[in-house]
Scaffold this motif. Sequence first.
Motif, PDB file in Angstrom:
ATOM      1  N   MET A 122       0.850  -1.193  -0.121  1.00  0.00           N
ATOM      2  CA  MET A 122       0.012  -0.158  -0.033  1.00  0.00           C
ATOM      3  C   MET A 122       0.826   1.303  -0.047  1.00  0.00           C
ATOM      4  O   MET A 122       1.892   1.295   0.598  1.00  0.00           O
ATOM      5  CB  MET A 122      -0.773  -0.068   1.346  1.00  0.00           C
ATOM      6  CG  MET A 122      -2.133  -0.982   1.154  1.00  0.00           C
ATOM      7  SD  MET A 122      -2.886  -0.784   2.848  1.00  0.00           S
ATOM      8  CE  MET A 122      -4.014   0.565   2.422  1.00  0.00           C
ATOM      9  N   ARG A 123       0.490   2.099  -0.743  1.00  0.00           N
ATOM     10  CA  ARG A 123       1.078   3.572  -0.590  1.00  0.00           C
ATOM     11  C   ARG A 123       1.073   3.970   0.849  1.00  0.00           C
ATOM     12  O   ARG A 123       0.082   3.833   1.681  1.00  0.00           O
ATOM     13  CB  ARG A 123       0.333   4.434  -1.559  1.00  0.00           C
ATOM     14  CG  ARG A 123       1.079   5.586  -1.776  1.00  0.00           C
ATOM     15  CD  ARG A 123       0.414   6.535  -2.931  1.00  0.00           C
ATOM     16  NE  ARG A 123       0.910   7.840  -2.927  1.00  0.00           N
ATOM     17  CZ  ARG A 123       1.920   8.039  -3.952  1.00  0.00           C
ATOM     18  NH1 ARG A 123       1.925   7.537  -5.012  1.00  0.00           N
ATOM     19  NH2 ARG A 123       2.233   9.255  -4.199  1.00  0.00           N
ATOM     20  N   CYS A 157       7.732   4.929  -5.233  1.00  0.00           N
ATOM     21  CA  CYS A 157       6.828   4.896  -6.182  1.00  0.00           C
ATOM     22  C   CYS A 157       7.348   5.545  -7.483  1.00  0.00           C
ATOM     23  O   CYS A 157       7.844   6.361  -7.659  1.00  0.00           O
ATOM     24  CB  CYS A 157       5.559   5.945  -5.589  1.00  0.00           C
ATOM     25  SG  CYS A 157       4.279   5.998  -7.010  1.00  0.00           S
ATOM     26  N   ALA A 158       7.148   4.608  -8.569  1.00  0.00           N
ATOM     27  CA  ALA A 158       7.813   4.812  -9.713  1.00  0.00           C
ATOM     28  C   ALA A 158       7.109   5.859 -10.372  1.00  0.00           C
ATOM     29  O   ALA A 158       7.691   6.823 -11.300  1.00  0.00           O
ATOM     30  CB  ALA A 158       7.605   3.658 -10.408  1.00  0.00           C
ATOM     31  N   CYS A 215       5.820   6.600  -1.384  1.00  0.00           N
ATOM     32  CA  CYS A 215       6.519   5.427  -1.209  1.00  0.00           C
ATOM     33  C   CYS A 215       5.390   4.417  -0.862  1.00  0.00           C
ATOM     34  O   CYS A 215       4.459   4.708  -0.351  1.00  0.00           O
ATOM     35  CB  CYS A 215       7.482   5.891   0.170  1.00  0.00           C
ATOM     36  SG  CYS A 215       8.685   4.534   0.734  1.00  0.00           S
ATOM     37  N   TYR A 216       5.788   3.192  -0.920  1.00  0.00           N
ATOM     38  CA  TYR A 216       4.987   2.099  -0.907  1.00  0.00           C
ATOM     39  C   TYR A 216       5.648   1.313   0.439  1.00  0.00           C
ATOM     40  O   TYR A 216       6.681   1.331   0.642  1.00  0.00           O
ATOM     41  CB  TYR A 216       4.834   1.106  -1.843  1.00  0.00           C
ATOM     42  CG  TYR A 216       4.069   1.376  -3.093  1.00  0.00           C
ATOM     43  CD1 TYR A 216       2.442   1.400  -2.977  1.00  0.00           C
ATOM     44  CD2 TYR A 216       4.538   2.137  -3.978  1.00  0.00           C
ATOM     45  CE1 TYR A 216       2.116   1.720  -4.061  1.00  0.00           C
ATOM     46  CE2 TYR A 216       3.767   2.670  -5.160  1.00  0.00           C
ATOM     47  CZ  TYR A 216       2.384   2.357  -5.147  1.00  0.00           C
ATOM     48  OH  TYR A 216       1.819   3.020  -6.247  1.00  0.00           O
ATOM     49  N   ALA A 217       4.531   0.728   1.195  1.00  0.00           N
ATOM     50  CA  ALA A 217       5.086  -0.089   2.261  1.00  0.00           C
ATOM     51  C   ALA A 217       4.535  -1.714   1.814  1.00  0.00           C
ATOM     52  O   ALA A 217       3.494  -1.622   1.416  1.00  0.00           O
ATOM     53  CB  ALA A 217       4.309   0.162   3.655  1.00  0.00           C
ATOM     54  N   GLU A 218       5.397  -2.949   1.830  1.00  0.00           N
ATOM     55  CA  GLU A 218       4.950  -4.042   1.336  1.00  0.00           C
ATOM     56  C   GLU A 218       5.455  -4.773   2.345  1.00  0.00           C
ATOM     57  O   GLU A 218       6.421  -5.037   3.093  1.00  0.00           O
ATOM     58  CB  GLU A 218       6.010  -3.926   0.125  1.00  0.00           C
ATOM     59  CG  GLU A 218       5.897  -5.344  -0.408  1.00  0.00           C
ATOM     60  CD  GLU A 218       6.769  -5.413  -1.780  1.00  0.00           C
ATOM     61  OE1 GLU A 218       7.459  -6.376  -1.614  1.00  0.00           O
ATOM     62  OE2 GLU A 218       6.521  -4.565  -2.748  1.00  0.00           O
ATOM     63  N   LEU A 219       4.431  -5.801   2.496  1.00  0.00           N
ATOM     64  CA  LEU A 219       4.325  -6.894   3.666  1.00  0.00           C
ATOM     65  C   LEU A 219       5.556  -8.103   3.201  1.00  0.00           C
ATOM     66  O   LEU A 219       5.324  -8.497   1.914  1.00  0.00           O
ATOM     67  CB  LEU A 219       3.113  -7.597   4.024  1.00  0.00           C
ATOM     68  CG  LEU A 219       3.055  -8.614   4.828  1.00  0.00           C
ATOM     69  CD1 LEU A 219       3.270  -7.928   6.256  1.00  0.00           C
ATOM     70  CD2 LEU A 219       1.806  -9.349   4.849  1.00  0.00           C
ATOM     71  N   THR A 220       6.750  -8.220   3.892  1.00  0.00           N
ATOM     72  CA  THR A 220       7.563  -9.303   3.687  1.00  0.00           C
ATOM     73  C   THR A 220       6.811 -10.767   3.954  1.00  0.00           C
ATOM     74  O   THR A 220       6.044 -10.771   4.682  1.00  0.00           O
ATOM     75  CB  THR A 220       8.901  -9.121   4.182  1.00  0.00           C
ATOM     76  OG1 THR A 220       8.606  -9.196   5.555  1.00  0.00           O
ATOM     77  CG2 THR A 220       9.533  -7.568   4.037  1.00  0.00           C
ATOM     78  N   ARG A 228      -4.603   4.307  -5.306  1.00  0.00           N
ATOM     79  CA  ARG A 228      -3.151   4.022  -6.041  1.00  0.00           C
ATOM     80  C   ARG A 228      -2.506   2.841  -5.665  1.00  0.00           C
ATOM     81  O   ARG A 228      -1.891   2.404  -6.451  1.00  0.00           O
ATOM     82  CB  ARG A 228      -2.453   5.360  -5.559  1.00  0.00           C
ATOM     83  CG  ARG A 228      -2.839   6.566  -6.001  1.00  0.00           C
ATOM     84  CD  ARG A 228      -2.298   7.717  -5.239  1.00  0.00           C
ATOM     85  NE  ARG A 228      -2.862   7.850  -3.845  1.00  0.00           N
ATOM     86  CZ  ARG A 228      -2.728   8.709  -3.151  1.00  0.00           C
ATOM     87  NH1 ARG A 228      -2.052   9.800  -3.469  1.00  0.00           N
ATOM     88  NH2 ARG A 228      -3.270   8.778  -1.892  1.00  0.00           N
ATOM     89  N   ALA A 229      -2.832   2.171  -4.520  1.00  0.00           N
ATOM     90  CA  ALA A 229      -2.220   1.061  -4.082  1.00  0.00           C
ATOM     91  C   ALA A 229      -2.300  -0.166  -5.076  1.00  0.00           C
ATOM     92  O   ALA A 229      -1.498  -1.168  -5.363  1.00  0.00           O
ATOM     93  CB  ALA A 229      -2.617   0.522  -2.688  1.00  0.00           C
ATOM     94  N   SER A 230      -3.590  -0.094  -5.813  1.00  0.00           N
ATOM     95  CA  SER A 230      -3.710  -1.198  -6.885  1.00  0.00           C
ATOM     96  C   SER A 230      -3.112  -0.945  -8.362  1.00  0.00           C
ATOM     97  O   SER A 230      -3.352  -2.036  -9.080  1.00  0.00           O
ATOM     98  CB  SER A 230      -5.383  -1.477  -7.000  1.00  0.00           C
ATOM     99  OG  SER A 230      -5.717  -0.339  -7.548  1.00  0.00           O
TER     100      SER A 230
END
Length: 169
Positions: A59-60, A93-94, A100-105, A165-167
């Motif tokens: 998600m952003r 974010c490109a 910036c995105y946070a991404e679950l590892t 935007r996250a999608s």
Amino acid sequence: MNLERTSLDAEEARTWAAYARAARRLFAQLDREMQRDAGLPITYWELLGHLADAPKRSMRMSDLAEVTGSAPSRLTHAVSQLEISGLVRRRQCAEDRRGCYAELTDAGADALVRAREAATRSLRTHFFGSLSEAEQAQLRELSETILDHLGASCEQAGRRARAGRASTI
């Protein structure tokens, strides 16, 4: 000089005080148990859960702040702590260099699975265990009424974040 905090009548004051005390005590109890049993504060468990529900587990940051009701600075601090622990990673974010995105590892997903049992046990003991099914329905309806009055239900906020935007990653 009148030093009362509000001009609420006695019933309003009693209702507000009971709700506020119950909510604070409930969240404090859940937080203690989540930290003890799963090693995660309840706020971090919530953040990981939103990321797990998001497309591509990402998600952003601004959307994550909105869906959790967090101030951006508080969210940034929380994500930094989760990043240090290896549970989340940040990605630029490109389309928008400021974003910036946070991404679950995978480690974050594993931590969320481990926390599930502790969260379920704590919620059933301290929240659902004190309410009948009818009282749960009443509380849900009252909470949805308040959320609607404030402008967005939990489901609407989550849908906006997931559909926004996250999608587009």
